[in-house]
Design a protein around this motif. Structure first.
Motif, PDB file in Angstrom:
ATOM      1  N   ASP A 108      41.061  41.440  44.502  1.00 36.94           N
ATOM      2  CA  ASP A 108      41.457  42.679  43.812  1.00 36.94           C
ATOM      3  C   ASP A 108      40.965  42.730  42.363  1.00 36.94           C
ATOM      4  N   ARG A 109      40.375  41.615  41.894  1.00 38.32           N
ATOM      5  CA  ARG A 109      39.976  41.572  40.479  1.00 38.32           C
ATOM      6  C   ARG A 109      38.966  42.669  40.146  1.00 38.32           C
ATOM      7  N   LYS A 110      38.042  42.902  41.078  1.00 34.63           N
ATOM      8  CA  LYS A 110      36.973  43.871  40.795  1.00 34.63           C
ATOM      9  C   LYS A 110      37.568  45.263  40.559  1.00 34.63           C
ATOM     10  N   ILE A 111      38.456  45.694  41.463  1.00 33.32           N
ATOM     11  CA  ILE A 111      39.011  47.047  41.282  1.00 33.32           C
ATOM     12  C   ILE A 111      39.871  47.093  40.020  1.00 33.32           C
ATOM     13  N   GLY A 112      40.595  45.988  39.734  1.00 34.36           N
ATOM     14  CA  GLY A 112      41.429  45.959  38.531  1.00 34.36           C
ATOM     15  C   GLY A 112      40.576  46.108  37.272  1.00 34.36           C
ATOM     16  N   ASP A 113      39.463  45.363  37.227  1.00 27.78           N
ATOM     17  CA  ASP A 113      38.594  45.415  36.040  1.00 27.78           C
ATOM     18  C   ASP A 113      37.967  46.799  35.880  1.00 27.78           C
TER      19      ASP A 113
END
Ligand code: NAD
Length: 493
Positions: free
Chosen positions: A69-74
């Motif tokens: 989920d890091r990509k969407i969060g960033d």
């Protein structure tokens, strides 16, 4: 123009942007699993609601439990949590709309304490979920909680630094109870029948093991509304991103979807809710008839087209619908076999629903691949199609259209090729077993049906086995699925 709050007023006029004051919004909802579907569905409804109402309490804080989920969060952070919803109409039109309802994002795996504090905050009134079917940690054979998962074992031992969903929810509810803050509602938006009941059962199984007193409090205080959700949301492609750039919006991760959307929710909330009914959601006391309607028409319709279409050599659902034979066949299946055994569905005209389904299936801008539709057929058909056959057999209704689909599935599982001899991409947990039973068909026409965990006792019914034998034998003699479909359609009702 890069998408962010400051640039909203500079975007091309054709792009709809949020007009409400996002700075005033509190996050009354924490959503776990900010994938494509949440962004095309709940976040969309909430954006509509915020546009119409003066409410400031129902913004959404996204939460990711996994590294993935890091990509969407960033990206969301970089874009002030804004993103574009690209709604693709069947006639090629595309509406682009910037959604403003998400106002924050927390990576729970980076700091579990901060995440459970956020969930336990008194402003958080609803925790909603799209964590996929696998996220619920149930054993598909027993429907019971799977304690053998190592993350579950870890969470049971480490209540304040959880890794998985039920560990986070339990710890957050423990903090709320200790602080005298009312429980939040847990609202599943995953494609699971009676998704609220399933979430409740799994959470209570976990909580009882960890803290039986707390489990009692959860059972009494937390509401888990069941809901039926529907909006076809394919994975975003690089082409989508560059199409949007052509329009003048630089968005690192837009979402595409069809125009149709539906959300039927049981109205049981522990701690308030947005008036989503003002923007098209439907609140009901029992979601069961709506779930059945969707499963027996939409999902079964997909399987009918998917299996027959695969053998015939079609590649996508819209490709099937563009072929009048397939479009007529799936509609006749819906009208003559699926509809007569559906319950009355309040507020829905089934004829309109079916016409809309055919139109949705035919949307040339939503390319739904048949390989994707047919994957895990062994868990789909026992829910989507076989009950329709069984109920029709009990009530003297028609079964021929659905039976041909099972015959096609046998051929598909046995040979793994289409009528041109091209190899089909089959993904199914039971692939080997299906093949094993199907491959004896030439010497025993009923062999495939002996797979009891899939077909139940269908093989005991003579009316059914007669029809099935005819279909499967004809298909094995000559893989001309088109001729059989034509024949069945020509026979009349
Ligand atoms: P996606 O892959 O874009 O997003 C999935 C999200 O779930 C991600 O945030 C991922 O991190 C999270 N997740 C996965 N496993 C998890 C776990 N074990 N614990 C916590 N989080 C987990 O998928 P999507 O298209 O958004 O679909 C998600 C779900 O929405 C589907 O499984 C389905 O139940 C439902 N749905 C999807 C559609 C559709 O057309 N895409 C339509 C109706 C319903």
């Amino acid at each position: 123009i890069p998408l962010n709050q400051e640039n909203l007023s500079n975007l091309p006029e054709s792009v709809v942007v949020p007009k409400y004051d996002r700075n005033q919004l509190q996050a009354g909802i924490v959503h776990i699993g900010v994938g494509g579907f949440h962004r095309s569905h709940e976040a969309f409804y909430t954006d509509e609601f915020l546009s119409l109402s003066q409410s400031t309490e129902w913004g959404i804080c996204g939460m990711g439990l996994r590294e993935a989920d890091r990509k969407i969060g960033d990206i969301l952070k970089q874009q002030d949590y804004l993103y574009t919803l690209m709604v693709k109409h069947p006639d090629g039109r595309q509406e682009n709309r910037v959604i403003g309802s998400i106002v924050d994002f927390v990576m729970a795996c980076d700091d579990p304490h901060a995440a459970t504090d956020k969930l336990a905050h008194e402003q958080t009134k609803i925790v909603s979920l799209t964590i996929t079917e696998g996220g619920y940690n149930f054993n598909a054979a027993t429907n019971e909680f799977d304690f053998s998962n190592p993350d579950v074992q870890y969470d049971l031992e480490h209540p304040d630094t959880p890794k998985m969903i039920f560990g986070f929810l339990t710890e957050a509810l423990r903090k709320r109870r200790a602080a005298g803050i009312p429980a939040f509602t847990i609202q599943s938006c995953d494609n699971i029948q009676h998704n609220g009941d399933m979430t409740r059962k799994m959470l209570l199984a976990f909580a009882e093991k960890q803290d039986p007193e707390l489990a009692k409090w959860i059972a009494a205080e937390v509401c888990f509304p069941n809901a039926m959700v529907d909006r076809i949301t394919p994975v975003t492609t690089l082409q989508d991103i560059s199409d949007l750039e052509e329009v003048g919006v630089q968005d690192l991760w837009p979402v595409t979807c069809e125009p149709f959307t539906q959300w039927i929710i049981e109205d049981s909330f522990s701690n308030g809710r947005p008036a989503w009914e003002t923007v098209g959601a439907q609140f009901v006391t029992d979601v069961t008839p709506y779930e059945l309607m969707k499963i027996r028409l939409l999902n079964a319709g997909h399987s009918v087209l998917g299996l027959l279409g695969s053998i015939h050599g079609h590649e996508t659902i819209d490709g099937c619908i563009a072929d009048p034979l397939f479009a007529t066949y799936v509609r006749r299946f819906m009208d003559e076999e699926a509809t007569p055994i559906l319950q009355h569905v309040d507020g829905i005209d089934l004829d309109d629903y079916k016409s809309t389904l055919i139109e949705r299936f035919g949307n040339p801008n939503i390319k739904d691949n048949l390989a994707r539709i047919c994957l895990e057929s062994s868990s789909k058909l026992p829910k989507f199609l076989i009950p329709t056959i069984a109920e029709n057999l009990a009530k003297g209704g028609g079964i021929k259209f659905a039976t041909l689909v099972l015959a096609a599935w046998c051929y598909y599982s046995d040979k793994g090729i289409n009528k041109f001899g091209d190899t089909l991409d089959i993904v199914d947990e039971m692939k080997d077993e299906l093949h094993q039973f199907a491959s004896k068909t030439e010497s025993d026409s009923l062999s495939f049906l002996k797979l009891e965990s899939v077909f139940g006792d269908l093989i005991q019914n003579e009316a059914f086995t007669q029809q099935y034998c005819y279909s499967v034998q004809t298909l094995y003699q000559n893989v001309d699925i088109e001729a059989q479909m034509n024949e069945l359609l020509g026979e009349g009702v």
